[in-house]
Design a protein around this motif. Structure first.
Motif, PDB file in Angstrom:
ATOM      1  N   THR A 103      37.890  17.785   5.065  1.00 29.94           N
ATOM      2  CA  THR A 103      37.399  17.737   6.438  1.00 29.94           C
ATOM      3  C   THR A 103      36.289  18.761   6.577  1.00 29.94           C
ATOM      4  O   THR A 103      36.119  19.653   5.730  1.00 29.94           O
ATOM      5  N   ARG A 104      35.542  18.674   7.649  1.00 31.12           N
ATOM      6  CA  ARG A 104      34.480  19.650   7.882  1.00 31.12           C
ATOM      7  C   ARG A 104      35.070  21.040   8.123  1.00 31.12           C
ATOM      8  O   ARG A 104      34.463  22.044   7.733  1.00 31.12           O
ATOM      9  N   THR A 105      36.240  21.088   8.743  1.00 30.64           N
ATOM     10  CA  THR A 105      36.894  22.386   8.924  1.00 30.64           C
ATOM     11  C   THR A 105      37.288  22.973   7.578  1.00 30.64           C
ATOM     12  O   THR A 105      37.165  24.198   7.368  1.00 30.64           O
ATOM     13  N   ASP A 106      37.741  22.140   6.648  1.00 34.05           N
ATOM     14  CA  ASP A 106      38.056  22.618   5.299  1.00 34.05           C
ATOM     15  C   ASP A 106      36.837  23.279   4.658  1.00 34.05           C
ATOM     16  O   ASP A 106      36.947  24.322   3.993  1.00 34.05           O
ATOM     17  N   VAL A 107      35.679  22.673   4.856  1.00 36.99           N
ATOM     18  CA  VAL A 107      34.447  23.206   4.269  1.00 36.99           C
ATOM     19  C   VAL A 107      34.128  24.578   4.851  1.00 36.99           C
ATOM     20  O   VAL A 107      33.832  25.530   4.113  1.00 36.99           O
ATOM     21  N   VAL A 108      34.192  24.703   6.167  1.00 41.83           N
ATOM     22  CA  VAL A 108      33.869  25.981   6.806  1.00 41.83           C
ATOM     23  C   VAL A 108      34.847  27.069   6.373  1.00 41.83           C
ATOM     24  O   VAL A 108      34.441  28.166   5.984  1.00 41.83           O
ATOM     25  N   VAL A 109      36.139  26.763   6.421  1.00 40.06           N
ATOM     26  CA  VAL A 109      37.146  27.767   6.042  1.00 40.06           C
ATOM     27  C   VAL A 109      37.016  28.123   4.565  1.00 40.06           C
ATOM     28  O   VAL A 109      37.089  29.299   4.179  1.00 40.06           O
ATOM     29  N   GLY A 110      36.829  27.120   3.714  1.00 40.02           N
ATOM     30  CA  GLY A 110      36.674  27.382   2.291  1.00 40.02           C
ATOM     31  C   GLY A 110      35.464  28.247   1.989  1.00 40.02           C
ATOM     32  O   GLY A 110      35.520  29.156   1.137  1.00 40.02           O
ATOM     33  N   LYS A 111      34.361  27.982   2.687  1.00 38.26           N
ATOM     34  CA  LYS A 111      33.151  28.784   2.490  1.00 38.26           C
ATOM     35  C   LYS A 111      33.376  30.228   2.927  1.00 38.26           C
ATOM     36  O   LYS A 111      32.955  31.173   2.238  1.00 38.26           O
ATOM     37  N   VAL A 112      34.028  30.419   4.070  1.00 39.06           N
ATOM     38  CA  VAL A 112      34.307  31.783   4.537  1.00 39.06           C
ATOM     39  C   VAL A 112      35.173  32.517   3.533  1.00 39.06           C
ATOM     40  O   VAL A 112      34.910  33.689   3.188  1.00 39.06           O
ATOM     41  N   LEU A 113      36.204  31.861   3.022  1.00 39.78           N
ATOM     42  CA  LEU A 113      37.104  32.522   2.081  1.00 39.78           C
ATOM     43  C   LEU A 113      36.410  32.856   0.769  1.00 39.78           C
ATOM     44  O   LEU A 113      36.589  33.944   0.222  1.00 39.78           O
ATOM     45  N   SER A 114      35.614  31.926   0.258  1.00 35.07           N
ATOM     46  CA  SER A 114      34.946  32.181  -1.022  1.00 35.07           C
ATOM     47  C   SER A 114      33.895  33.272  -0.905  1.00 35.07           C
ATOM     48  O   SER A 114      33.840  34.181  -1.750  1.00 35.07           O
ATOM     49  N   ARG A 115      33.072  33.206   0.134  1.00 34.03           N
ATOM     50  CA  ARG A 115      32.040  34.234   0.297  1.00 34.03           C
ATOM     51  C   ARG A 115      32.674  35.590   0.609  1.00 34.03           C
ATOM     52  O   ARG A 115      32.188  36.632   0.161  1.00 34.03           O
ATOM     53  N   SER A 116      33.771  35.591   1.375  1.00 33.94           N
ATOM     54  CA  SER A 116      34.474  36.847   1.652  1.00 33.94           C
ATOM     55  C   SER A 116      35.050  37.433   0.369  1.00 33.94           C
ATOM     56  O   SER A 116      35.035  38.655   0.168  1.00 33.94           O
TER      57      SER A 116
END
Length: 280
Positions: free
Chosen positions: A92-105
């Motif tokens: 989902t698009r929410t999966d993408v946003v959360v995944g990006k935040v976690l990986s970049r963090s």
């Protein structure tokens, strides 16, 4: 693929980027420089090193590390068209946003923590006579990581809300200029404006309220949080007096809550905006 899949893929991609690691290397070098500077002192001060890192990190390097690592996380893929492949998988698009935040963090946290780990033996070698306060050092590292993650969340939210690299870059620069330089360092910030208006209209505004306004930005919350949680004596000296029973909203723990809000709120807004975006 879900959030974990996005996290793994993005982490593998971003960890190879030299531009992401360069600011972390600079932060490490500044830390070593501060330790070396105290080694030249007859009375080395552990907290002077921390305050030097707060200044250079809070004003420039930590936001730079986070923004560089995250501002193209989604906008870059939207412009290149690879976002369609990512969303073509069961994400989902929410999966993408959360995944990006976690990986970049994760990448930013790794870079910052490496600097703090290096600081321990560096202090022992360069300033052997200095009393090293391990508890305060760990707390300082934890608050600094939260500050960095807050900027990552903001950068990913900006990236999710924009459709091109140029707009994402403009948004990241604009946020840094407004909520770092203007809000906390330039003489045209909200605190100065409150003082000006209160003089013009003869309205008294308490110091606690102006301090809260100063601390609304991530940088203000970070600076005040470090002072009050780790260096209360220095804070009281700068304030000119010890405030008995200060309001809860200017205490150190509340500064941590403000930083946490800068993680959660931009993440929610970024996910909401990205869900509504037309990807073309």
């Amino acid at each position: 693929m879900s959030v974990v899949g996005v996290l793994r893929k993005d982490f593998k991609d971003v960890r190879r980027a030299k531009l992401v690691w360069a600011p972390a290397v600079v932060y490490t070098l500044f830390m070593l420089l501060f330790f070396w500077g105290q080694s030249q002192s007859t009375n080395p001060d552990f907290y002077q090193i921390l305050w030097g890192l707060v200044g250079i990190g809070g004003a420039l390097l930590i936001p730079l590390i986070a923004l560089v690592a995250a501002y193209l996380s989604i906008a870059g893929e939207r412009e290149s068209g690879s976002i369609k492949f990512l969303l073509g998988l069961p994400n989902t698009r929410t999966d993408v946003v959360v995944g990006k935040v976690l990986s970049r963090s994760a990448v930013v946290t790794a870079g910052v923590l490496v600097a703090f780990v290096i600081g321990v033996p560096a202090a022992a070698l360069l300033v052997p006579d200095m009393t090293f306060e391990y508890g305060d050092y760990v707390l300082f590292a934890a608050v600094t990581v939260l500050y960095a993650v807050a900027y990552v969340a903001v950068a990913v939210a900006i990236s999710a809300a924009t459709a091109s690299r140029s707009r994402a870059m403009s948004g990241a620069i604009g946020f840094f200029f407004l909520f770092n330089l203007v809000w906390n360092f330039l003489p045209v910030g909200p605190v100065q404006m409150i003082g000006f208006l209160s003089d013009q209209f003869n309205v008294e505004v308490s110091d606690s309220v102006t301090e809260l306004v100063y601390s609304i930005s991530p940088t203000g919350a970070y600076l005040n949080g470090i002072l009050k949680l780790i260096m209360p004596d220095r804070f009281n000296a700068q304030a000119g007096a010890v405030v008995a029973d200060p309001p809860f909203f200017i205490q150190g723990w509340f500064m941590v809550l403000i930083l946490a809000a800068w993680v959660v709120v931009p993440l929610a807004l970024g996910a909401w905006r990205f869900r509504r975006a037309e990807l073309g």
